[in-house]
Design a protein around this motif. Structure first.
Motif, PDB file in Angstrom:
ATOM      1  N   GLU A   1       0.833  -1.202   0.000  1.00 44.59           N
ATOM      2  CA  GLU A   1       0.000   0.000   0.000  1.00 44.59           C
ATOM      3  C   GLU A   1       0.875   1.263   0.000  1.00 44.59           C
ATOM      4  OE1 GLU A   1      -2.603   0.347   3.360  1.00 44.59           O
ATOM      5  OE2 GLU A   1      -3.740   1.977   2.451  1.00 44.59           O
ATOM      6  N   HIS A   2       1.928   1.226   0.820  1.00 47.30           N
ATOM      7  CA  HIS A   2       2.819   2.376   0.952  1.00 47.30           C
ATOM      8  C   HIS A   2       3.478   2.724  -0.393  1.00 47.30           C
ATOM      9  CE1 HIS A   2       5.463   5.041   3.167  1.00 47.30           C
ATOM     10  NE2 HIS A   2       6.505   4.512   2.562  1.00 47.30           N
ATOM     11  N   VAL A   3       3.967   1.678  -1.086  1.00 43.76           N
ATOM     12  CA  VAL A   3       4.662   1.900  -2.365  1.00 43.76           C
ATOM     13  C   VAL A   3       3.672   2.412  -3.412  1.00 43.76           C
ATOM     14  CG1 VAL A   3       5.902   0.761  -4.251  1.00 43.76           C
ATOM     15  CG2 VAL A   3       6.449   0.176  -1.893  1.00 43.76           C
ATOM     16  N   VAL A   4       2.492   1.775  -3.464  1.00 41.46           N
ATOM     17  CA  VAL A   4       1.507   2.166  -4.475  1.00 41.46           C
ATOM     18  C   VAL A   4       1.028   3.605  -4.227  1.00 41.46           C
ATOM     19  CG1 VAL A   4      -0.818   1.662  -5.335  1.00 41.46           C
ATOM     20  CG2 VAL A   4       0.833  -0.195  -5.035  1.00 41.46           C
ATOM     21  N   GLU A   5       0.892   3.963  -2.946  1.00 44.73           N
ATOM     22  CA  GLU A   5       0.504   5.341  -2.587  1.00 44.73           C
ATOM     23  C   GLU A   5       1.484   6.354  -3.168  1.00 44.73           C
ATOM     24  OE1 GLU A   5      -1.442   5.268   1.769  1.00 44.73           O
ATOM     25  OE2 GLU A   5       0.579   6.103   1.644  1.00 44.73           O
ATOM     26  N   ALA A   6       2.771   6.074  -2.986  1.00 46.05           N
ATOM     27  CA  ALA A   6       3.804   6.991  -3.490  1.00 46.05           C
ATOM     28  C   ALA A   6       3.743   7.044  -5.015  1.00 46.05           C
ATOM     29  CB  ALA A   6       5.190   6.542  -3.021  1.00 46.05           C
ATOM     30  N   GLY A   7       3.509   5.890  -5.644  1.00 44.59           N
ATOM     31  CA  GLY A   7       3.433   5.837  -7.105  1.00 44.59           C
ATOM     32  C   GLY A   7       2.288   6.683  -7.629  1.00 44.59           C
ATOM     33  N   VAL A   8       1.138   6.573  -6.971  1.00 47.08           N
ATOM     34  CA  VAL A   8      -0.032   7.320  -7.441  1.00 47.08           C
ATOM     35  C   VAL A   8       0.135   8.818  -7.153  1.00 47.08           C
ATOM     36  CG1 VAL A   8      -2.531   7.612  -7.139  1.00 47.08           C
ATOM     37  CG2 VAL A   8      -1.550   5.324  -7.309  1.00 47.08           C
ATOM     38  N   ALA A   9       0.832   9.145  -6.065  1.00 50.20           N
ATOM     39  CA  ALA A   9       1.099  10.561  -5.785  1.00 50.20           C
ATOM     40  C   ALA A   9       1.966  11.160  -6.887  1.00 50.20           C
ATOM     41  CB  ALA A   9       1.795  10.714  -4.427  1.00 50.20           C
ATOM     42  N   MET A  10       2.843  10.365  -7.439  1.00 48.88           N
ATOM     43  CA  MET A  10       3.762  10.868  -8.472  1.00 48.88           C
ATOM     44  C   MET A  10       3.108  10.833  -9.858  1.00 48.88           C
ATOM     45  SD  MET A  10       7.639   9.572  -9.118  1.00 48.88           S
ATOM     46  CE  MET A  10       7.583   8.496 -10.527  1.00 48.88           C
ATOM     47  N   ILE A  11       2.376   9.738 -10.144  1.00 53.75           N
ATOM     48  CA  ILE A  11       1.724   9.593 -11.455  1.00 53.75           C
ATOM     49  C   ILE A  11       0.263   9.191 -11.214  1.00 53.75           C
ATOM     50  CG2 ILE A  11       1.943   8.596 -13.776  1.00 53.75           C
ATOM     51  CD1 ILE A  11       4.601   7.368 -12.935  1.00 53.75           C
ATOM     52  N   PRO A  12      -0.644  10.154 -11.022  1.00 52.05           N
ATOM     53  CA  PRO A  12      -2.035   9.808 -10.724  1.00 52.05           C
ATOM     54  C   PRO A  12      -2.648   8.900 -11.793  1.00 52.05           C
ATOM     55  CG  PRO A  12      -1.658  12.156 -10.460  1.00 52.05           C
ATOM     56  CD  PRO A  12      -0.405  11.607 -11.039  1.00 52.05           C
ATOM     57  N   GLY A  13      -2.156   9.010 -13.021  1.00 52.76           N
ATOM     58  CA  GLY A  13      -2.719   8.237 -14.137  1.00 52.76           C
ATOM     59  C   GLY A  13      -2.587   6.724 -13.985  1.00 52.76           C
ATOM     60  N   ILE A  14      -1.767   6.260 -13.049  1.00 55.16           N
ATOM     61  CA  ILE A  14      -1.621   4.797 -12.929  1.00 55.16           C
ATOM     62  C   ILE A  14      -2.575   4.201 -11.895  1.00 55.16           C
ATOM     63  CG2 ILE A  14       0.782   4.765 -13.712  1.00 55.16           C
ATOM     64  CD1 ILE A  14       1.653   4.447 -10.786  1.00 55.16           C
ATOM     65  N   SER A  15      -3.478   5.036 -11.356  1.00 54.90           N
ATOM     66  CA  SER A  15      -4.304   4.555 -10.246  1.00 54.90           C
ATOM     67  C   SER A  15      -5.215   3.389 -10.648  1.00 54.90           C
ATOM     68  CB  SER A  15      -5.131   5.697  -9.660  1.00 54.90           C
ATOM     69  OG  SER A  15      -6.019   6.155 -10.643  1.00 54.90           O
ATOM     70  N   ARG A  16      -5.527   3.267 -11.923  1.00 60.46           N
ATOM     71  CA  ARG A  16      -6.440   2.176 -12.334  1.00 60.46           C
ATOM     72  C   ARG A  16      -5.700   0.971 -12.899  1.00 60.46           C
ATOM     73  NH1 ARG A  16     -12.083   4.475 -14.111  1.00 60.46           N
ATOM     74  NH2 ARG A  16     -12.285   5.911 -12.389  1.00 60.46           N
ATOM     75  N   LEU A  17      -4.387   1.048 -12.872  1.00 53.81           N
ATOM     76  CA  LEU A  17      -3.579  -0.048 -13.410  1.00 53.81           C
ATOM     77  C   LEU A  17      -3.667  -1.253 -12.476  1.00 53.81           C
ATOM     78  CD1 LEU A  17      -1.809   0.145 -15.899  1.00 53.81           C
ATOM     79  CD2 LEU A  17       0.136   0.597 -14.425  1.00 53.81           C
ATOM     80  N   ARG A  18      -3.681  -2.450 -13.061  1.00 52.36           N
ATOM     81  CA  ARG A  18      -3.716  -3.639 -12.199  1.00 52.36           C
ATOM     82  C   ARG A  18      -2.308  -4.154 -11.930  1.00 52.36           C
ATOM     83  NH1 ARG A  18      -8.596  -6.329 -15.321  1.00 52.36           N
ATOM     84  NH2 ARG A  18      -7.399  -5.309 -16.940  1.00 52.36           N
ATOM     85  N   LEU A  19      -2.111  -4.573 -10.707  1.00 51.16           N
ATOM     86  CA  LEU A  19      -0.816  -5.132 -10.316  1.00 51.16           C
ATOM     87  C   LEU A  19      -0.792  -6.601 -10.729  1.00 51.16           C
ATOM     88  CD1 LEU A  19       1.584  -3.999  -8.784  1.00 51.16           C
ATOM     89  CD2 LEU A  19       0.598  -4.884  -6.684  1.00 51.16           C
ATOM     90  N   LEU A  20       0.269  -6.980 -11.435  1.00 51.18           N
ATOM     91  CA  LEU A  20       0.323  -8.353 -11.935  1.00 51.18           C
ATOM     92  C   LEU A  20       1.002  -9.277 -10.925  1.00 51.18           C
ATOM     93  CD1 LEU A  20      -0.633  -9.310 -14.714  1.00 51.18           C
ATOM     94  CD2 LEU A  20       1.743  -9.166 -15.488  1.00 51.18           C
ATOM     95  N   ARG A  21       2.167  -8.845 -10.451  1.00 47.98           N
ATOM     96  CA  ARG A  21       2.957  -9.706  -9.553  1.00 47.98           C
ATOM     97  C   ARG A  21       3.717  -8.853  -8.558  1.00 47.98           C
ATOM     98  NH1 ARG A  21       4.594 -11.838 -14.303  1.00 47.98           N
ATOM     99  NH2 ARG A  21       6.588 -10.790 -14.246  1.00 47.98           N
ATOM    100  N   SER A  22       4.028  -9.453  -7.410  1.00 46.09           N
ATOM    101  CA  SER A  22       5.001  -8.831  -6.503  1.00 46.09           C
ATOM    102  C   SER A  22       5.837  -9.956  -5.916  1.00 46.09           C
ATOM    103  CB  SER A  22       4.300  -8.042  -5.396  1.00 46.09           C
ATOM    104  OG  SER A  22       3.663  -8.917  -4.516  1.00 46.09           O
ATOM    105  N   TRP A  23       7.020  -9.625  -5.480  1.00 48.70           N
ATOM    106  CA  TRP A  23       7.920 -10.638  -4.932  1.00 48.70           C
ATOM    107  C   TRP A  23       8.889  -9.942  -3.980  1.00 48.70           C
ATOM    108  CZ3 TRP A  23       7.928  -8.755  -9.882  1.00 48.70           C
ATOM    109  CH2 TRP A  23       9.063  -8.046 -10.272  1.00 48.70           C
ATOM    110  N   GLY A  24       9.674 -10.715  -3.275  1.00 43.54           N
ATOM    111  CA  GLY A  24      10.639 -10.113  -2.348  1.00 43.54           C
ATOM    112  C   GLY A  24      12.019 -10.727  -2.493  1.00 43.54           C
TER     113      GLY A  24
END
Ligand SMILES: Cc1cc2nc3c(=O)[nH]c(=O)nc-3n(C[C@H](O)[C@H](O)[C@H](O)COP(=O)(O)OP(=O)(O)OC[C@H]3O[C@@H](n4cnc5c(N)ncnc54)[C@H](O)[C@@H]3O)c2cc1C
Length: 416
Positions: free
Chosen positions: A312-335
């Motif tokens: 949530e924290h990372v996506v929040e920062a991403g949307v703050a920088m590029i609001p246009g990606i707010s509707r994009l779907r996340l495909l994968r995450s890993w660590g």
């Protein structure tokens, strides 16, 4: 076989059925001159440069899993040399120079893409800090440009310039920075080392280090004892555990870092862009997915998965920088497990144990260092001395107080 247009055509004519495997699958021999623990980017590049630059080919790389299973195949692929401190800048710039010639050198397409890295600034003090870093880079002969708001808008118009909570004032740009296909780097180095006689042994876990009278004698592995004259540890996130087998306690903590990729969309981000008012960095892969990441999860762990609050924290920062990606779907995450050092800088050094060498502390910036790390580690192992590019990366700097604290955070590994 060298990869070339001719080899592509001739293999196409035989329906691509005659390609040779990129590296052999040898059984471990009882003895080697040099054993490297860890078949990640750093272990493989070390073996490659040991063979190529120093003619040392009686070498084994021992990997407990498959090549590319560690951080080399988990990172967000960003390369840059925009460092400030004297201990760091020459090393990372040497790495950049090696990236620039790497594909020709090891005859493998690693998709080195110098698309530029933009670090955004949002306040006057941040601009001054970036100007200082840029000046330090220029003094070292490294490219760096300070851009104002309009110059940034021309390059990346879809950022939130107008209604942002953290207005963008400009950016520092390194045009030679960019991305590299991460696992191709492991494969290219593996193939290059193997073709020079290095044994790359997958599914071979090092479980113990045999030391007699202060000297390394070999390693106990899941495939039996292997004798060696010199032993190099390049186990990244597992460095503390592997060094413990030699009775050493390292100034490292292991932390999990996540990365993310979105569904594929049409090309719209040409560069790598990093947010200056939070921790978020993004580029677009050739398949169209946005590849992005942020901060560590904030707790010590060896589990290669992260937790949802950080998503949530990372996506929040991403949307703050590029609001246009707010509707994009996340495909994968890993660590991946990061070997975080106390000052945020790495260690490439000899140890007090004769024949034992250490390469670790890469934090979350070790991918860009892969070529120079292997180059310097190979030099240190072959000649038993530090190269001038890794001369600051000594293990005892923490005892002597000579920190290389690029961020100025102090001894707080989770903040570097
Ligand atoms: C999500 C994420 C994003 C990142 N983004 C970037 C980025 O954009 N740019 C950048 O510069 N850096 C980035 N990094 C950091 C970078 O990936 C690492 O610092 C670097 O890859 C570490 O070196 P390595 O490739 O040798 O590690 P690894 O690939 O982890 O290699 C170490 C190997 O040692 C093996 N090993 C461990 N213990 C043993 C044992 N006992 N016996 C045998 N083998 C063993 C492991 O299996 C592993 O394969 C990122 C990392 C992560 C996780």
């Amino acid at each position: 076989m060298r990869y070339s247009l001719l080899s592509l055509i001739s293999n196409a004519l035989s329906h691509h059925e005659k390609w040779q495997p990129a590296w052999r699958e040898p059984d471990p021999r009882p003895e080697y001159d040099v054993v490297i623990v860890g078949g990640g980017g750093h272990g493989l590049s070390t073996a490659y440069y040991l063979a190529k630059e120093h003619g040392i080919t009686n070498v084994a790389v021992l990997e407990k899993s498959w090549l590319g299973s560690g951080n080399v195949g988990r990172n967000t692929t960003i390369i840059r040399s925009n460092y400030m401190l004297p201990g760091n800048e020459p090393f990372y710039e040497w790495s950049m120079k090696l990236w620039e010639g790497l594909e020709k050198d090891f005859n493998f397409n690693a998709m080195v893409s110098q698309r530029g890295v933009l670090n955004l600034y949002h306040t006057d003090p941040q601009r001054d800090a970036f100007a200082r870093r840029g000046n330090a880079m220029c003094i070292h002969g490294v490219d760096g440009e300070l851009l104002d708001r309009e110059e940034v808008r021309n390059m990346v118009p879809f950022l939130d310039f107008d209604n942002a909570r953290f207005p963008i004032r400009g950016a520092i740009l390194q045009r030679r920075g960019g991305t590299v296909r991460h696992d191709a780097v492991a494969w290219g180095y593996a193939r290059g080392a193997d073709s020079r006689g290095v044994d790359i042994i997958q599914n071979c876990e090092v479980k113990g280090i045999r030391i007699e009278a202060g000297r390394v004698k070999g390693v106990e592995t899941s495939r039996g004892f292997i004798k060696c004259r010199k032993l190099g540890l390049a186990a990244a996130g597992n460095s503390s555990e592997v060094a413990r087998m030699a009775g050493m306690k390292l100034p490292l903590e292991s932390h999990v870092l996540q990365a993310f990729v979105s569904e594929g969309i049409k090309p719209f981000i040409d560069q790598v862009v990093t947010f200056g008012a939070g921790h978020f960095y993004v580029s677009q892969s050739d398949k169209g997915g946005l590849v992005f990441g942020g901060d560590l999860d904030g707790y010590n762990s060896y589990a290669r998965r992260g937790n949802l609050p950080m998503v949530e924290h990372v996506v929040e920062a991403g949307v703050a920088m590029i609001p246009g990606i707010s509707r994009l779907r996340l495909l994968r995450s890993w660590g991946g497990i990061m070997d975080m050092s106390m000052d945020g800088s790495p260690i490439i050094d000899k140890t007090p144990i004769e024949g034992l060498y250490l390469n670790c502390g890469w934090c979350y910036g070790g991918f860009k260092a892969t070529p120079a790390s292997g180059w310097c580690f190979a030099h240190t192992i072959a000649r038993d001395e530090l190269h001038r590019f890794n001369s600051a990366y000594r293990l005892d700097r923490f005892r002597r107080g000579y920190m290389i604290d690029e961020k100025g955070q102090g001894a707080t590994p989770n903040l570097h």
